[in-house]
Motif scaffolding. Structure first.
Motif, PDB file in Angstrom:
ATOM      1  N   PHE A  83      43.364  34.912  43.141  1.00 33.30           N
ATOM      2  CA  PHE A  83      41.988  34.409  43.169  1.00 33.30           C
ATOM      3  C   PHE A  83      41.565  34.420  44.630  1.00 33.30           C
ATOM      4  CE2 PHE A  83      43.707  32.848  39.248  1.00 33.30           C
ATOM      5  CZ  PHE A  83      42.658  32.918  38.360  1.00 33.30           C
ATOM      6  N   TRP A 127      33.791  34.224  44.429  1.00 34.41           N
ATOM      7  CA  TRP A 127      35.208  34.396  44.083  1.00 34.41           C
ATOM      8  C   TRP A 127      35.389  35.605  43.173  1.00 34.41           C
ATOM      9  CZ3 TRP A 127      39.571  31.427  45.324  1.00 34.41           C
ATOM     10  CH2 TRP A 127      39.322  30.253  46.048  1.00 34.41           C
ATOM     11  N   GLN A 152      38.839  37.577  40.854  1.00 31.42           N
ATOM     12  CA  GLN A 152      40.252  37.548  40.498  1.00 31.42           C
ATOM     13  C   GLN A 152      40.719  38.985  40.327  1.00 31.42           C
ATOM     14  OE1 GLN A 152      41.275  35.852  36.654  1.00 31.42           O
ATOM     15  NE2 GLN A 152      39.315  36.432  35.762  1.00 31.42           N
ATOM     16  N   ALA A 183      37.805  41.507  39.050  1.00 32.28           N
ATOM     17  CA  ALA A 183      36.517  41.113  38.465  1.00 32.28           C
ATOM     18  C   ALA A 183      36.001  39.879  39.178  1.00 32.28           C
ATOM     19  CB  ALA A 183      36.668  40.818  36.973  1.00 32.28           C
ATOM     20  N   PRO A 184      34.689  39.750  39.284  1.00 27.16           N
ATOM     21  CA  PRO A 184      34.133  38.534  39.885  1.00 27.16           C
ATOM     22  C   PRO A 184      34.326  37.335  38.966  1.00 27.16           C
ATOM     23  CG  PRO A 184      32.376  39.946  39.041  1.00 27.16           C
ATOM     24  CD  PRO A 184      33.655  40.716  38.878  1.00 27.16           C
ATOM     25  N   LEU A 185      34.414  36.148  39.552  1.00 27.90           N
ATOM     26  CA  LEU A 185      34.388  34.903  38.774  1.00 27.90           C
ATOM     27  C   LEU A 185      32.955  34.417  38.709  1.00 27.90           C
ATOM     28  CD1 LEU A 185      37.364  32.686  40.022  1.00 27.90           C
ATOM     29  CD2 LEU A 185      37.295  34.215  38.056  1.00 27.90           C
ATOM     30  N   PRO A 186      32.502  34.043  37.522  1.00 33.80           N
ATOM     31  CA  PRO A 186      31.162  33.468  37.427  1.00 33.80           C
ATOM     32  C   PRO A 186      31.078  32.194  38.256  1.00 33.80           C
ATOM     33  CG  PRO A 186      32.073  33.929  35.243  1.00 33.80           C
ATOM     34  CD  PRO A 186      33.176  34.107  36.224  1.00 33.80           C
ATOM     35  N   ALA A 187      29.920  31.936  38.830  1.00 39.22           N
ATOM     36  CA  ALA A 187      29.715  30.686  39.563  1.00 39.22           C
ATOM     37  C   ALA A 187      29.730  29.510  38.599  1.00 39.22           C
ATOM     38  CB  ALA A 187      28.389  30.737  40.324  1.00 39.22           C
ATOM     39  N   GLY A 188      30.190  28.369  39.060  1.00 42.14           N
ATOM     40  CA  GLY A 188      30.281  27.175  38.220  1.00 42.14           C
ATOM     41  C   GLY A 188      28.909  26.651  37.852  1.00 42.14           C
TER      42      GLY A 188
END
Lengths: 148, 148, 148
Positions: free
Chosen positions: C103, C111, C113, C142-147
């Motif tokens: 990550f 971010w 992963q 792949a990108p991590l979606p924003a919280g």
């Protein structure tokens, strides 16, 4: 000094068997993902059973070979990551389970990730540990967002 | 041949203890995620301390039991995956740490994933390794996209 | 009882070496992610080679030190999770591989992963196992979606 106390031999054998089974679980992932057909089939005993998904059961080297080739044909790329692997060794047989995080590319190029529980039976024949049975049950799955 | 040299006994014991502690960390995940209440509580010593999140501290089997039941009531499903587990065993006690990737479903049905560092103290009593203390610190967390 | 049979000593040594190498792989992640510079550099032999990405090769403690400091300057936070670690020990040297889920936070705060395969060469010098070489090859990212 020569000669191994019986108890020491049994304890070493258990530790070495556990190491061999951890390796077997890792080799499963690497052989599947690197598409090493002979390497993948060699992880299973000749009469082994593979339940890819609940209800989808293959038996024997021929069945396992055609199933993995089918999976590779349908999925352009995969990465399997073994975690929480525990084994219980009893002489020449053993059981185990693990959680596997799988990254899977579908035929349309999109990716998903999912967590699976693998439940295993191992046997040692002629000194070689291999799968007698492996079954997978899926838990959470989600698409991966496309990259920027 | 009988009799185990002292040094061999100590080295075997350390290796077996490390294996038992790897198993303890895996059992924690499986018992939590499979919601095995008695199995989960049995992983802890009677006077153990569980810091679920920084500042949220439970002590003893009663506290741990009610905390895990509270977590299960709030979270419809979870999957914890242990990685990077390292342990340091010193006779009847030990310390360890690991990174855990957790997939967590919230009450509204949505999922997130997050990485946590677990920091552990283990003790062996009556030949049984169990947690004396486990604490979790969160790192990155992100929602999982909903499936297609 | 004193004296260890040669075979027992060799088998214990192999098991202990495998444990030391698992620990080395975990320490790599924890030292990198916790930004322990001296701890990170100490995982490598003085003449070791680090191929961070295919074609990006650093050699020696000075090269590794400046490369990791460069990475830390570019990436606000990281978490590396080792899975599927297998090792092959042969006396004072060994090889290994693993899949690592990383990550990674970019300079803009977002971010991603990704899964990497690490391919390792280890050597034991003066009783201490360390990296002689580690190389990383990226797979899916792949990108991590924003919280929320």
């Amino acid at each position: 000094v020569t000669g191994i106390p019986d108890d020491v031999a049994a304890r070493l054998d258990r530790l070495e068997s556990e190491a061999a089974l951890r390796r077997l679980a890792a080799d499963y992932c690497q052989a599947f993902d690197d598409r090493g057909l002979d390497r993948f089939v060699a992880l299973w005993h000749e009469d082994a059973t593979w339940e890819l998904l609940p209800g989808t059961v293959l038996t024997g080297h021929e069945g396992i070979r055609s199933a993995v080739e089918g999976a590779w044909g349908a999925l352009p790329a995969t990465r399997h990551l073994t975690t929480n692997h525990v084994v219980e060794v009893d002489g020449e047989s053993g059981t185990g389970s693990a959680q596997v995080l799988a990254f899977i590319q579908a035929a349309d190029g999109t990716w998903s990730q999912g967590v699976f529980t693998y439940t295993d039976v191992y046997e040692r024949r002629n000194g070689r540990w291999a799968f007698a049975r492996r079954g997978a049950v899926p838990h959470v799955q989600a698409p991966l967002p496309a990259g920027p």
